[in-house]
Write a protein that holds these residues in place. Sequence first.
Motif, PDB file in Angstrom:
ATOM      1  N   MET A   1       0.827  -1.219   0.000  1.00 51.66           N
ATOM      2  CA  MET A   1       0.000   0.000   0.000  1.00 51.66           C
ATOM      3  C   MET A   1       0.857   1.263   0.000  1.00 51.66           C
ATOM      4  SD  MET A   1      -3.059   1.170  -0.003  1.00 51.66           S
ATOM      5  CE  MET A   1      -3.981   2.640   0.359  1.00 51.66           C
ATOM      6  N   TYR A   2       1.820   1.372   0.974  1.00 58.30           N
ATOM      7  CA  TYR A   2       2.662   2.558   1.092  1.00 58.30           C
ATOM      8  C   TYR A   2       4.142   2.159   1.019  1.00 58.30           C
ATOM      9  CZ  TYR A   2      -1.646   4.537   3.047  1.00 58.30           C
ATOM     10  OH  TYR A   2      -2.941   4.941   3.243  1.00 58.30           O
ATOM     11  N   ALA A   3       4.991   3.121   0.635  1.00 55.40           N
ATOM     12  CA  ALA A   3       6.441   2.935   0.647  1.00 55.40           C
ATOM     13  C   ALA A   3       7.064   4.209   1.204  1.00 55.40           C
ATOM     14  CB  ALA A   3       6.969   2.661  -0.753  1.00 55.40           C
ATOM     15  N   VAL A   4       7.677   4.108   2.380  1.00 55.33           N
ATOM     16  CA  VAL A   4       8.338   5.251   3.005  1.00 55.33           C
ATOM     17  C   VAL A   4       9.783   5.278   2.540  1.00 55.33           C
ATOM     18  CG1 VAL A   4       8.924   6.380   5.179  1.00 55.33           C
ATOM     19  CG2 VAL A   4       6.838   5.003   5.012  1.00 55.33           C
ATOM     20  N   ILE A   5      10.257   6.436   2.112  1.00 54.89           N
ATOM     21  CA  ILE A   5      11.622   6.540   1.591  1.00 54.89           C
ATOM     22  C   ILE A   5      12.374   7.661   2.305  1.00 54.89           C
ATOM     23  CG2 ILE A   5      10.982   5.656  -0.681  1.00 54.89           C
ATOM     24  CD1 ILE A   5      10.987   8.514  -1.711  1.00 54.89           C
ATOM     25  N   ASP A   6      13.694   7.509   2.330  1.00 53.66           N
ATOM     26  CA  ASP A   6      14.567   8.574   2.832  1.00 53.66           C
ATOM     27  C   ASP A   6      15.906   8.454   2.134  1.00 53.66           C
ATOM     28  OD1 ASP A   6      15.108  10.747   4.962  1.00 53.66           O
ATOM     29  OD2 ASP A   6      16.819   9.393   5.159  1.00 53.66           O
ATOM     30  N   VAL A   7      16.511   9.587   1.820  1.00 55.47           N
ATOM     31  CA  VAL A   7      17.834   9.586   1.208  1.00 55.47           C
ATOM     32  C   VAL A   7      18.749  10.519   1.996  1.00 55.47           C
ATOM     33  CG1 VAL A   7      16.967   9.061  -1.097  1.00 55.47           C
ATOM     34  CG2 VAL A   7      17.248  11.460  -0.426  1.00 55.47           C
ATOM     35  N   GLU A   8      20.009  10.127   2.104  1.00 58.23           N
ATOM     36  CA  GLU A   8      21.067  11.000   2.606  1.00 58.23           C
ATOM     37  C   GLU A   8      21.908  11.389   1.406  1.00 58.23           C
ATOM     38  OE1 GLU A   8      21.101  12.090   5.695  1.00 58.23           O
ATOM     39  OE2 GLU A   8      19.356  10.851   6.144  1.00 58.23           O
ATOM     40  N   THR A   9      22.313  12.643   1.343  1.00 55.44           N
ATOM     41  CA  THR A   9      22.914  13.164   0.122  1.00 55.44           C
ATOM     42  C   THR A   9      24.178  13.973   0.386  1.00 55.44           C
ATOM     43  OG1 THR A   9      21.644  15.227   0.184  1.00 55.44           O
ATOM     44  CG2 THR A   9      20.586  13.327  -0.859  1.00 55.44           C
ATOM     45  N   THR A  10      24.878  14.296  -0.709  1.00 52.69           N
ATOM     46  CA  THR A  10      26.089  15.110  -0.610  1.00 52.69           C
ATOM     47  C   THR A  10      25.773  16.586  -0.408  1.00 52.69           C
ATOM     48  OG1 THR A  10      26.205  15.425  -3.011  1.00 52.69           O
ATOM     49  CG2 THR A  10      27.349  13.504  -2.103  1.00 52.69           C
ATOM     50  N   GLY A  11      24.506  16.970  -0.514  1.00 48.06           N
ATOM     51  CA  GLY A  11      24.113  18.362  -0.345  1.00 48.06           C
ATOM     52  C   GLY A  11      22.638  18.530  -0.647  1.00 48.06           C
ATOM     53  N   LEU A  12      22.215  19.773  -0.802  1.00 49.70           N
ATOM     54  CA  LEU A  12      20.797  20.090  -0.951  1.00 49.70           C
ATOM     55  C   LEU A  12      20.382  20.426  -2.375  1.00 49.70           C
ATOM     56  CD1 LEU A  12      20.436  22.416   2.168  1.00 49.70           C
ATOM     57  CD2 LEU A  12      20.022  19.954   2.041  1.00 49.70           C
ATOM     58  N   LEU A  13      21.327  20.567  -3.288  1.00 49.71           N
ATOM     59  CA  LEU A  13      21.016  21.012  -4.639  1.00 49.71           C
ATOM     60  C   LEU A  13      20.739  19.827  -5.565  1.00 49.71           C
ATOM     61  CD1 LEU A  13      23.763  23.772  -4.976  1.00 49.71           C
ATOM     62  CD2 LEU A  13      21.405  24.014  -4.171  1.00 49.71           C
ATOM     63  N   SER A  14      20.118  20.107  -6.689  1.00 46.60           N
ATOM     64  CA  SER A  14      19.783  19.048  -7.638  1.00 46.60           C
ATOM     65  C   SER A  14      21.030  18.362  -8.196  1.00 46.60           C
ATOM     66  CB  SER A  14      18.949  19.623  -8.786  1.00 46.60           C
ATOM     67  OG  SER A  14      17.710  20.126  -8.301  1.00 46.60           O
ATOM     68  N   LYS A  15      22.159  19.070  -8.230  1.00 46.23           N
ATOM     69  CA  LYS A  15      23.394  18.477  -8.730  1.00 46.23           C
ATOM     70  C   LYS A  15      24.015  17.515  -7.727  1.00 46.23           C
ATOM     71  CE  LYS A  15      26.459  22.120  -6.972  1.00 46.23           C
ATOM     72  NZ  LYS A  15      27.470  23.135  -7.303  1.00 46.23           N
ATOM     73  N   ASP A  16      23.538  17.540  -6.480  1.00 46.20           N
ATOM     74  CA  ASP A  16      24.095  16.662  -5.456  1.00 46.20           C
ATOM     75  C   ASP A  16      23.647  15.231  -5.671  1.00 46.20           C
ATOM     76  OD1 ASP A  16      25.780  18.194  -3.535  1.00 46.20           O
ATOM     77  OD2 ASP A  16      23.995  19.459  -3.439  1.00 46.20           O
ATOM     78  N   ARG A  17      24.327  14.307  -4.973  1.00 43.35           N
ATOM     79  CA  ARG A  17      24.118  12.886  -5.206  1.00 43.35           C
ATOM     80  C   ARG A  17      23.656  12.175  -3.941  1.00 43.35           C
ATOM     81  NH1 ARG A  17      26.546  11.244  -9.970  1.00 43.35           N
ATOM     82  NH2 ARG A  17      25.066   9.536  -9.694  1.00 43.35           N
ATOM     83  N   GLY A  47      30.333  15.427   0.845  1.00 45.44           N
ATOM     84  CA  GLY A  47      29.615  16.586   1.368  1.00 45.44           C
ATOM     85  C   GLY A  47      29.652  16.656   2.886  1.00 45.44           C
ATOM     86  N   PRO A  48      28.541  17.072   3.528  1.00 46.50           N
ATOM     87  CA  PRO A  48      28.527  17.323   4.983  1.00 46.50           C
ATOM     88  C   PRO A  48      28.531  16.033   5.806  1.00 46.50           C
ATOM     89  CG  PRO A  48      26.321  17.585   4.091  1.00 46.50           C
ATOM     90  CD  PRO A  48      27.227  17.333   2.910  1.00 46.50           C
ATOM     91  N   GLN A  49      29.710  15.425   5.916  1.00 51.48           N
ATOM     92  CA  GLN A  49      29.805  14.145   6.625  1.00 51.48           C
ATOM     93  C   GLN A  49      29.514  14.284   8.111  1.00 51.48           C
ATOM     94  OE1 GLN A  49      33.686  13.269   4.404  1.00 51.48           O
ATOM     95  NE2 GLN A  49      33.019  11.224   4.950  1.00 51.48           N
ATOM     96  N   GLU A  50      29.738  15.481   8.659  1.00 50.36           N
ATOM     97  CA  GLU A  50      29.423  15.676  10.073  1.00 50.36           C
ATOM     98  C   GLU A  50      27.920  15.588  10.314  1.00 50.36           C
ATOM     99  OE1 GLU A  50      28.975  19.725   8.261  1.00 50.36           O
ATOM    100  OE2 GLU A  50      30.363  18.036   8.033  1.00 50.36           O
ATOM    101  N   LEU A  51      27.120  15.732   9.249  1.00 51.30           N
ATOM    102  CA  LEU A  51      25.663  15.639   9.363  1.00 51.30           C
ATOM    103  C   LEU A  51      25.177  14.206   9.151  1.00 51.30           C
ATOM    104  CD1 LEU A  51      22.935  17.106   9.699  1.00 51.30           C
ATOM    105  CD2 LEU A  51      22.921  17.433   7.213  1.00 51.30           C
ATOM    106  N   HIS A  52      25.512  13.627   8.011  1.00 49.74           N
ATOM    107  CA  HIS A  52      24.998  12.284   7.720  1.00 49.74           C
ATOM    108  C   HIS A  52      25.890  11.156   8.241  1.00 49.74           C
ATOM    109  CE1 HIS A  52      27.866  12.065   4.431  1.00 49.74           C
ATOM    110  NE2 HIS A  52      27.279  13.053   3.773  1.00 49.74           N
ATOM    111  N   GLY A  53      27.161  11.434   8.522  1.00 53.54           N
ATOM    112  CA  GLY A  53      28.025  10.445   9.144  1.00 53.54           C
ATOM    113  C   GLY A  53      28.464   9.299   8.256  1.00 53.54           C
ATOM    114  N   VAL A  54      28.264   9.395   6.946  1.00 47.59           N
ATOM    115  CA  VAL A  54      28.677   8.328   6.041  1.00 47.59           C
ATOM    116  C   VAL A  54      30.174   8.468   5.749  1.00 47.59           C
ATOM    117  CG1 VAL A  54      28.381   7.319   3.746  1.00 47.59           C
ATOM    118  CG2 VAL A  54      26.396   8.171   5.002  1.00 47.59           C
ATOM    119  N   ARG A  55      30.910   7.368   5.853  1.00 48.55           N
ATOM    120  CA  ARG A  55      32.361   7.368   5.632  1.00 48.55           C
ATOM    121  C   ARG A  55      32.681   6.953   4.205  1.00 48.55           C
ATOM    122  NH1 ARG A  55      34.269   3.038   8.196  1.00 48.55           N
ATOM    123  NH2 ARG A  55      36.417   3.767   8.139  1.00 48.55           N
TER     124      ARG A  55
END
Length: 400
Positions: A1-17, A47-55
């Motif tokens: 019925m539903y699919a909840v999604i979340d992404v962590e990214t290199t930044g906030l702009l459309s060019k980010d990944r 990008g902001p690794q201090e925020l998302h913590g991905v190494r």
Amino acid sequence: MYAVIDVETTGLLSKDRIVEIAVAQLDEDGLVTATWETLVNPRRDLGPQELHGVRAADVRKAPTFDRVAGDVVELLRGRVPVAHNLAFDGRLLAHEYLRMGCEIPDLTHFGVCTMQWAGHFLPDAGRSLADCCLAGGIANDRPHEAMSDVLATAELFALYLNSMGPVPVWEGRGLGLDEMHWPPVPARSTPAVRRGAGAGDGGEFLARLVDHLPRVPDPPQADMYLALLDRALVDRHISATEADALVDLASGLGIGRTAALGLHRGYLRSLAAAADGAVSAAERDDLARVAGLLSLPADAVDDALNADEPPPVRPGRGFRLTRGDTAVLTGAFAESKSFWAARLEAAGLHVAATVTKKTSLVVAADPDSMSGKASKARQYGIPVIGADAVDTVLARMAPA
């Protein structure tokens, strides 16, 4: 019925990944029936690794987005998309597919944004996921980890569902699953990679070498291996990227584990011989640190200091910065690039914007950085160190 999604990214702009993505499938009552998550290799700085913590050490082992794109489509197909700030997650997701030449449905048109509906169900709460969870009594122990945020959002969404009648208040506001046309991207069932995948890399690289090979290498093979080892140890840390390079070079040169240990002992003896006389406590500590990184036993330092014969490997100059050398910064630092530039310039280094063959050192927010500058530095044989190792390297600068 539903699919909840979340992404962590290199930044906030459309060019980010996207660097991490998680999906939870829910039934009509908002109960989680399945979950899926993976890190994603963006092939660039994180990008902001201090925020998302991905190494970067973890992401290097992760699939690129095109390898999981079909799996994501299958997880979302036929379900109402849900996210906290759906406009952001949908936009970044859409641009990943556009890079592949594909177009996905507008998730904001067909989906439910728990942030937008917070004012209706939690009128006294803020709009952030943290504020909504606090108001709803929902735990989110690892904010900005994609799966933790997904499960918190799923619980928040279930709270919304349980706060109204059998017909959702958003019914008829653009929802229409039969109108969602997903691109025909084949699902690959790509193995997921999660945080911590690179935790065992670095100083344990010796364990990845073959036990025995036919012969012990002589120069120039040994010299090539030791030169790479010397660059890796400039910051007294072996990153995951450096560990991989050492393993690949050793394998290509026919250097097995036994031969490598012999070269490591010789390298340590050359460092001890360079002390040339009485060894201070700091110098002994430095030798012990190197011995540990090279998988040598505790008594290796005493053996190196008490050796009567000259070291079996040529000590060479080793890597040492001198005043006037050029350094380059790369990545999103917790402080700022200007802060680190001032630190380096105060030590007598010149800070440049780009990497050339004349660059002496690259300081990265993450020593495994995949930025263009870090990649070029490795091609040129220039050391790449993390910001937390700057003091160690500067302390070993050659006198003017």
